[in-house]
Design a protein around this motif. Structure first.
Motif, mmCIF file in Angstrom:
data_model
loop_
_atom_site.group_PDB
_atom_site.id
_atom_site.type_symbol
_atom_site.label_atom_id
_atom_site.label_comp_id
_atom_site.label_asym_id
_atom_site.label_seq_id
_atom_site.Cartn_x
_atom_site.Cartn_y
_atom_site.Cartn_z
ATOM 1 N N UNK A 13 -0.627 11.191 0.533
ATOM 2 C CA UNK A 13 -1.003 9.754 0.528
ATOM 3 C C UNK A 13 -1.920 9.313 -0.371
ATOM 4 N N UNK A 14 -1.657 8.203 -1.110
ATOM 5 C CA UNK A 14 -2.390 7.676 -2.448
ATOM 6 C C UNK A 14 -3.891 6.938 -1.757
ATOM 7 N N UNK A 77 11.588 10.980 11.250
ATOM 8 C CA UNK A 77 12.246 11.130 9.845
ATOM 9 C C UNK A 77 11.988 9.976 8.992
ATOM 10 N N UNK A 78 11.624 8.869 9.733
ATOM 11 C CA UNK A 78 11.387 7.409 8.955
ATOM 12 C C UNK A 78 10.088 7.655 8.481
ATOM 13 N N UNK A 79 9.592 8.059 7.530
ATOM 14 C CA UNK A 79 8.480 8.359 6.823
ATOM 15 C C UNK A 79 7.974 6.892 5.929
ATOM 16 N N UNK A 80 6.719 6.791 5.448
ATOM 17 C CA UNK A 80 6.174 6.075 4.645
ATOM 18 C C UNK A 80 7.148 6.283 3.226
ATOM 19 N N UNK A 81 7.461 5.136 2.547
ATOM 20 C CA UNK A 81 8.105 5.389 1.155
ATOM 21 C C UNK A 81 6.982 5.016 0.109
ATOM 22 N N UNK A 82 5.841 4.289 0.586
ATOM 23 C CA UNK A 82 5.104 3.611 -0.390
ATOM 24 C C UNK A 82 4.259 4.709 -1.323
ATOM 25 N N UNK A 89 2.517 9.875 -5.939
ATOM 26 C CA UNK A 89 3.120 8.877 -6.720
ATOM 27 C C UNK A 89 4.131 9.684 -7.700
ATOM 28 N N UNK A 90 4.618 11.033 -7.173
ATOM 29 C CA UNK A 90 5.376 11.533 -8.324
ATOM 30 C C UNK A 90 4.513 12.227 -9.417
ATOM 31 N N UNK A 91 3.305 12.489 -8.977
ATOM 32 C CA UNK A 91 2.312 13.188 -10.188
ATOM 33 C C UNK A 91 2.702 14.462 -10.643
ATOM 34 N N UNK A 221 -2.345 5.691 -8.996
ATOM 35 C CA UNK A 221 -2.581 4.446 -8.262
ATOM 36 C C UNK A 221 -1.468 3.373 -9.023
ATOM 37 N N UNK A 222 -0.915 3.473 -10.298
ATOM 38 C CA UNK A 222 0.007 2.482 -10.547
ATOM 39 C C UNK A 222 1.307 2.651 -9.803
ATOM 40 N N UNK A 223 1.771 3.863 -9.167
ATOM 41 C CA UNK A 223 2.828 4.071 -8.492
ATOM 42 C C UNK A 223 2.729 3.115 -7.288
ATOM 43 N N UNK A 224 1.561 3.164 -6.635
ATOM 44 C CA UNK A 224 1.296 2.271 -5.520
ATOM 45 C C UNK A 224 1.455 0.725 -5.613
ATOM 46 N N UNK A 225 1.003 0.318 -6.779
ATOM 47 C CA UNK A 225 1.147 -1.199 -7.135
ATOM 48 C C UNK A 225 2.795 -1.360 -7.180
ATOM 49 N N UNK A 226 3.658 -0.368 -7.857
ATOM 50 C CA UNK A 226 4.828 -0.367 -8.077
ATOM 51 C C UNK A 226 5.523 -0.628 -6.660
#
Ligand code: BDR
Ligand code: CA
Length: 316
Positions: A13-14, A77-82, A89-91, A221-226
């Motif tokens: 989580x971001x 199984x339905x988890x957050x995708x944000x 954020x795939x860092x 953080x840019x990933x979360x904005x996207x």
């Protein structure tokens, strides 16, 4: 200066990562431990992310780390995708091998026992670890200073189902165990955390690349904005966990009311809903405090100033 002992229980989580960044560089806090819990990502990834965050930020004092494991009934199984498949954020941060692998619930028990009445637990993910710690040591709820929990809904809709907020929905049994425990606790629901949004200007206000905090935040953080734009159609983000952390440090920025609340375990449509007894003649016992209003501008300001301070304390 009054130094507060805090233990952060997180499922990064971001927004968890931003909360950790604020806490670990706050000179008024002694972060005694960071315990991982499955939620935004599975338990192994949550542990790995806690390690990655601490290694990337390299704070002045390294907290103990607690290792996450699956809740009894597994994670939905339905988890957050944000937050991306890896939660950050795939860092793709690399981590070193952990020397001492202690389960999160053990770390919680140890740290509360070492300083009875002094430790504030800031719970920013599902309540699996806290419930387990209370099962392991039944006297613990009364030895915790207080628990601040990000989760639940007060009167608005959920964010993972129409009725439920994500953290509670992931492990409703544990949430019920913690809600019903005698520990002193405050709930910071999404009705409150969602009011504090951050626009794209946040990216310009982050510490710069010469600081560890700046490099880290600029990577995640840019990933979360996207994802807020692509998944939700928003031009701003919410940092729910950072807002909950601010409430633990600055409760004066929130209006807090006593309440009687419980968790729905098995409704066909309502599993994981937070239910408040609002009857005129309330029958349930008051069991927690809940944030009902927030000073939006001041909380946003605290987050921005905290991130700037993290930058100043992590120059390289
Ligand atoms: C909560 O769910 C998670 O996705 C966030 O990290 C936050 O703790 C918000 O509902
Ligand atoms: Ca979280």
């Amino acid at each position: 200066m009054l130094i507060k002992k805090v233990l952060l229980d997180v499922d990064p989580g971001i927004d968890d990562a931003v909360a950790l960044c604020l806490a670990m560089f706050d000179p008024q806090l002694d972060v005694v431990a960071v315990t991982a819990v499955g939620g935004n990502v599975p338990p192994d990834q949550a542990t790995r992310n806690v390690q990655a965050i601490i290694e990337q930020l390299d704070p002045p004092r390294w907290p103990r780390i607690g290792v996450a494991s699956l809740p009894e009934l597994g994670l939905p199984t339905r988890s957050a995708q944000l937050h991306g498949p890896d939660g950050l954020g795939n860092s793709n941060f690399q981590v070193s091998e952990l020397q001492h692998r202690h389960p999160s619930e053990k770390v919680i028990c140890d740290e509360v026992r070492v300083a009875p009445g002094e430790v504030t637990i800031v719970a920013l993910g599902p309540l699996t670890n806290i419930a387990r710690a209370f099962q392991r040591d039944p006297a613990l709820p009364e030895l915790v200073g207080q628990i601040v929990m990000m989760g639940g809904t007060l009167s608005g809709p959920g964010n993972i189902t129409p009725a439920a907020e994500f953290n509670i929905y992931c492990d409703p049994e544990s949430a019920r165990g913690v809600f019903r425990s005698p520990a002193t606790k405050t709930l910071v629901p999404i009705d409150i955390t969602h009011q504090v949004s951050f626009g794209y200007d946040l990216l310009e206000k982050l510490p710069d690349e010469t600081t560890r905090a700046g490099r880290f935040l600029r990577r995640i953080l840019p990933f979360l904005f996207r994802s807020y734009r692509q998944e939700l159609g928003f031009e701003s983000i919410r940092l729910n966990d950072a807002v909950a952390l601010v409430s633990a440090l600055h409760p004066e920025l929130f209006e807090i009311e006593l309440a009687a609340a419980d968790i729905e375990l098995s409704g066909e449509l309502t599993t994981g809903a937070t239910v408040f007894d609002r009857r005129r003649h309330r029958e349930w016992r008051t069991n927690l405090a809940v944030a009902t209003k927030v000073d939006i501008a001041s909380v946003r300001d605290h987050v921005l100033r905290g991130l700037a301070a993290a930058g100043a304390a992590s120059q390289t």
